[in-house]
Design an enzyme around this catalytic site. Sequence first.
Site, PDB file in Angstrom:
ATOM      1  NE  ARG A 139      -3.384  -0.060   2.823  1.00  0.00           N
ATOM      2  CZ  ARG A 139      -4.564  -0.331   2.266  1.00  0.00           C
ATOM      3  NH1 ARG A 139      -5.111   0.555   1.450  1.00  0.00           N
ATOM      4  NH2 ARG A 139      -5.172  -1.474   2.484  1.00  0.00           N
ATOM      5  NE  ARG A 141      -7.529  -0.771  -4.673  1.00  0.00           N
ATOM      6  CZ  ARG A 141      -7.681  -2.087  -4.678  1.00  0.00           C
ATOM      7  NH1 ARG A 141      -7.721  -2.758  -3.554  1.00  0.00           N
ATOM      8  NH2 ARG A 141      -7.853  -2.731  -5.823  1.00  0.00           N
ATOM      9  CG  LEU A 185      -5.902   7.880   0.263  1.00  0.00           C
ATOM     10  CD1 LEU A 185      -5.984   9.400   0.369  1.00  0.00           C
ATOM     11  CD2 LEU A 185      -5.394   7.453  -1.105  1.00  0.00           C
ATOM     12  CG  ASN A 221     -14.121   9.253   1.234  1.00  0.00           C
ATOM     13  OD1 ASN A 221     -14.400   9.082   0.051  1.00  0.00           O
ATOM     14  ND2 ASN A 221     -14.200   8.294   2.144  1.00  0.00           N
ATOM     15  CB  THR A 222     -18.553  11.075  -1.235  1.00  0.00           C
ATOM     16  OG1 THR A 222     -17.986  10.116  -2.150  1.00  0.00           O
ATOM     17  CG2 THR A 222     -18.372  12.470  -1.799  1.00  0.00           C
ATOM     18  CG  HIS A 223     -18.982   6.427   3.922  1.00  0.00           C
ATOM     19  ND1 HIS A 223     -18.232   5.362   3.470  1.00  0.00           N
ATOM     20  CD2 HIS A 223     -19.827   5.940   4.856  1.00  0.00           C
ATOM     21  CE1 HIS A 223     -18.625   4.270   4.122  1.00  0.00           C
ATOM     22  NE2 HIS A 223     -19.581   4.591   4.964  1.00  0.00           N
ATOM     23  CB  SER A 270     -21.132  11.185   5.609  1.00  0.00           C
ATOM     24  OG  SER A 270     -22.160  10.637   6.411  1.00  0.00           O
ATOM     25  CG  ASP A 310      -9.148  10.573  10.281  1.00  0.00           C
ATOM     26  OD1 ASP A 310      -9.679  10.841  11.369  1.00  0.00           O
ATOM     27  OD2 ASP A 310      -9.394   9.530   9.632  1.00  0.00           O
ATOM     28  N   GLY A 333      -7.745   7.248   9.730  1.00  0.00           N
ATOM     29  CA  GLY A 333      -8.648   6.171  10.153  1.00  0.00           C
ATOM     30  C   GLY A 333      -9.508   5.734   8.979  1.00  0.00           C
ATOM     31  CG  ASP A 388     -15.178   5.781   5.751  1.00  0.00           C
ATOM     32  OD1 ASP A 388     -15.557   4.618   5.517  1.00  0.00           O
ATOM     33  OD2 ASP A 388     -14.663   6.525   4.893  1.00  0.00           O
TER      34      ASP A 388
HETATM   35  C1  GRF Z   1     -20.166   6.296  -3.877  1.00  0.00           C
HETATM   36  O1  GRF Z   1     -21.339   6.004  -3.150  1.00  0.00           O
HETATM   37  C2  GRF Z   1     -19.031   6.567  -2.926  1.00  0.00           C
HETATM   38  O2  GRF Z   1     -19.402   7.254  -1.762  1.00  0.00           O
HETATM   39  C3  GRF Z   1     -18.610   5.168  -2.592  1.00  0.00           C
HETATM   40  O3  GRF Z   1     -18.676   4.454  -3.811  1.00  0.00           O
HETATM   41  C4  GRF Z   1     -19.666   5.069  -4.622  1.00  0.00           C
HETATM   42  C5  GRF Z   1     -19.005   5.443  -5.919  1.00  0.00           C
HETATM   43  O4  GRF Z   1     -19.979   5.650  -6.853  1.00  0.00           O
HETATM   44  N1  GRF Z   1     -17.263   5.141  -2.040  1.00  0.00           N
HETATM   45  P1  GRF Z   1     -19.562   6.314  -8.261  1.00  0.00           P
HETATM   46  O5  GRF Z   1     -18.320   5.590  -8.732  1.00  0.00           O
HETATM   47  O6  GRF Z   1     -19.315   7.771  -7.997  1.00  0.00           O
HETATM   48  O7  GRF Z   1     -20.764   6.088  -9.142  1.00  0.00           O
END
Ligand code: GRF
Length: 193
Positions: free
Chosen positions: A64, A90, A92, A106-108, A135, A140, A142, A144
């Site tokens: 990694r 992945r 980081l 990051n989007t989650h 979210s 960081d 960790g 998420d």
């Molecule tokens: C999103 O929901 C993101 O938060 C998650 O994986 C999904 C990616 O979707 N980690 P896309 O590749 O943007 O369609």
Amino acid sequence: MLTLAVLISGTGSNLRALLDAASHPDFPARVVVVGADREAEGLAHAEEFGIPTFTVPWGSFDSREAWGEELARELDVWTPDLVVLSGLMRLLPASVVARYAPRIINTHPAYLPEFPGAHGVRDALAAGVTQTGASVIVVDDGVDTGPILAQERVPVHPGDTEHSLHERIKPVERRLLIDVVRRIATGELALTG
Ligand code: GRF
């Protein structure tokens, strides 16, 4: 004008929403490069917008850390103001987080701290909850666990599959992501580690 590097692994629908938003002259940020850990389908969105792309194939590195060092080298070429993980599947390495934090978001697809990790949608379904969420957080070292910048609840419908629930969450993610990027770009939202 805030410069963005976006990192993906998949279809890039969140990336596409960001590219569409950034194509408006009044949007205070622009995507300067899109990177992926594989030949991700979503790279086609960047190509459509004439934006440079790079791939750092996960399988080509024996650790990694080595993968992360190459990723950081690619990012450094573009000196982005902000790194956006939008579907990068992945973690980081700490060295990359340390290099860019807190300028990594990051989007989650869950209402953190509920359901962190790579299967947030699947885990919410398995838990039988009636609502989950989306979210946007600061990355960081960790999983998420960084400061939450924006989040919103999304209902779980009876009979939802992982796909149907994820497709209901993604539009919320996109809206939150675009708003967070706008607020960072205007200085309204300050990033802290
Ligand atoms: C999103 O929901 C993101 O938060 C998650 O994986 C999904 C990616 O979707 N980690 P896309 O590749 O943007 O369609």
